[in-house]
Scaffold this active site. Structure first.
Site, PDB file in Angstrom:
ATOM      1  N   TRP A   1       0.836  -1.205   0.000  1.00 39.57           N
ATOM      2  CA  TRP A   1       0.000   0.000   0.000  1.00 39.57           C
ATOM      3  C   TRP A   1       0.869   1.252   0.000  1.00 39.57           C
ATOM      4  O   TRP A   1       1.737   1.403   0.854  1.00 39.57           O
ATOM      5  CB  TRP A   1      -0.909  -0.038   1.221  1.00 39.57           C
ATOM      6  CG  TRP A   1      -1.782   1.158   1.416  1.00 39.57           C
ATOM      7  CD1 TRP A   1      -2.888   1.499   0.695  1.00 39.57           C
ATOM      8  CD2 TRP A   1      -1.629   2.168   2.425  1.00 39.57           C
ATOM      9  NE1 TRP A   1      -3.433   2.669   1.189  1.00 39.57           N
ATOM     10  CE2 TRP A   1      -2.680   3.094   2.253  1.00 39.57           C
ATOM     11  CE3 TRP A   1      -0.700   2.372   3.453  1.00 39.57           C
ATOM     12  CZ2 TRP A   1      -2.832   4.216   3.079  1.00 39.57           C
ATOM     13  CZ3 TRP A   1      -0.841   3.478   4.266  1.00 39.57           C
ATOM     14  CH2 TRP A   1      -1.901   4.385   4.071  1.00 39.57           C
TER      15      TRP A   1
ATOM     16  N   SER B   1       1.959  -7.203   1.293  1.00 36.46           N
ATOM     17  CA  SER B   1       0.989  -6.463   2.081  1.00 36.46           C
ATOM     18  C   SER B   1      -0.347  -6.308   1.350  1.00 36.46           C
ATOM     19  O   SER B   1      -1.028  -7.287   1.066  1.00 36.46           O
ATOM     20  CB  SER B   1       1.593  -5.107   2.461  1.00 36.46           C
ATOM     21  OG  SER B   1       0.817  -4.423   3.406  1.00 36.46           O
TER      22      SER B   1
ATOM     23  N   ASP C   1       5.268  -8.855  13.130  1.00 30.01           N
ATOM     24  CA  ASP C   1       4.698  -7.895  12.186  1.00 30.01           C
ATOM     25  C   ASP C   1       3.599  -7.096  12.880  1.00 30.01           C
ATOM     26  O   ASP C   1       2.520  -7.622  13.159  1.00 30.01           O
ATOM     27  CB  ASP C   1       4.134  -8.646  10.974  1.00 30.01           C
ATOM     28  CG  ASP C   1       3.755  -7.743   9.820  1.00 30.01           C
ATOM     29  OD1 ASP C   1       3.346  -6.591  10.084  1.00 30.01           O
ATOM     30  OD2 ASP C   1       3.852  -8.181   8.663  1.00 30.01           O
TER      31      ASP C   1
ATOM     32  N   HIS D   1       7.039  -6.143   9.096  1.00 39.11           N
ATOM     33  CA  HIS D   1       6.411  -5.876   7.804  1.00 39.11           C
ATOM     34  C   HIS D   1       7.441  -5.511   6.741  1.00 39.11           C
ATOM     35  O   HIS D   1       7.165  -5.624   5.552  1.00 39.11           O
ATOM     36  CB  HIS D   1       5.384  -4.761   7.960  1.00 39.11           C
ATOM     37  CG  HIS D   1       4.212  -4.892   7.041  1.00 39.11           C
ATOM     38  ND1 HIS D   1       3.425  -6.025   6.983  1.00 39.11           N
ATOM     39  CD2 HIS D   1       3.675  -4.026   6.134  1.00 39.11           C
ATOM     40  CE1 HIS D   1       2.467  -5.860   6.096  1.00 39.11           C
ATOM     41  NE2 HIS D   1       2.593  -4.663   5.563  1.00 39.11           N
TER      42      HIS D   1
END
Length: 282
Positions: A39, A105, A230, A259
């Protein structure tokens, strides 16, 4: 000729159906790996995969999602169906088959919707790296382990107030301890190049789309790589249940992984991608 039309005819750009031009990179030859970014990120997140994997004999393709990086911001099309169609346009323009799709993601949802919408005729396998869109993030009666809608609303209010500050408040936990400020700033700068309109629309669909039925219908080999530290997409919320729904899925948990494993644990991520892609195309 308008600016968008000129851009779409330049090398390194692919025009999709609504005349949006998508910027892409195409490095190397051999078995194709196509990278989809997280994102608000873009193709610039992938060099620490693409360069070493090209040296191992892979063809590495990465592109900027609409409204991200160097691609056009048409002000529309920020939904999973259109994003899946954009991916098909890239694969078609480059005439790719036997592809391993690698999505970080948010892109886990793009990949799932692509397979639902376009099938697997071009796809040998999928790698979901730190998935954050699947299987379903929202808490409902039949999804009690999801998150309350008020949490997503509060985060969206923060983004709309000051996206740079939203990023800064979460920067340290995104990466592993000891990550340099330069590396953190590199990611923040990338995120801030995305259209805020696109970022908001994609945030809304990410937190509200239920992929459970679509995941259960996927019948290609799938590898989920997820860190047990994460903070952006907790393993028990996204990674583990995503792998459990995939008929041919497997899960590798990275101890201490966050992440930002594409940077902090790049060598291990690359080795897992390469081994999986070779197995899928053997």
């Amino acid at each position: 000729m308008n600016h968008d039309a000129r851009l779409a005819t330049q090398p390194g750009f692919i025009r999709v159906n609504d005349h949006t031009a998508l910027h892409y990179r195409d490095w190397g030859t051999g078995t194709p790996l196509v990278f989809l970014s997280g994102w608000t990120l873009n193709a610039d997140m992938w060099p620490y995969q693409s360069v070493p994997l090209v040296q191992e004999g892979f063809r590495c393709v990465a592109y900027d999602r609409r409204g991200h990086g160097r691609s056009n911001d048409p002000g529309r099309g920020y939904d999973y169906d259109t994003l899946a169609d954009d991916l098909e346009a890239v694969l078609d323009a480059l005439d790719l088959s036997g592809v391993t799709l690698v999505g970080h993601s948010f892109a886990s949802g793009e990949i799932v919707r692509y397979l639902s919408r376009h099938g697997a005729r071009r796809v040998a396998g999928i790698v979901l790296l730190s998935p954050a869109s699947t299987p379903y993030l929202l808490k409902t009666d039949d999804n009690p382990n999801g998150l309350d809608a008020s949490l997503f609303a509060a985060a969206l209010d923060e983004i709309l107030t000051s996206f740079p500050d939203w990023i800064e408040r979460r920067a340290l936990e995104y990466f592993a301890p000891g990550t340099s400020r330069a590396a953190i700033q590199w990611t923040a700068d990338m995120m801030l190049r995305a259209s805020l309109h696109a970022a908001v629309q994609l945030n809304r669909i990410q937190t509200s789309t239920d992929f459970r039925r679509e995941l259960a219908r996927i019948d290609v080999p799938a590898l989920v790589l997820h860190g047990d530290s994460d903070a952006s997409a907790p393993l028990e919320l996204t990674g583990r249940p995503t792998a459990a729904l995939l008929a041919r899925g497997s899960l590798k948990v990275y101890e201490g992984g966050t992440h930002g494993m594409y940077l902090n644990q790049a060598a291990r991520v690359n080795a897992d991608i390469a081994a999986f892609a070779r197995l899928c195309t053997a």
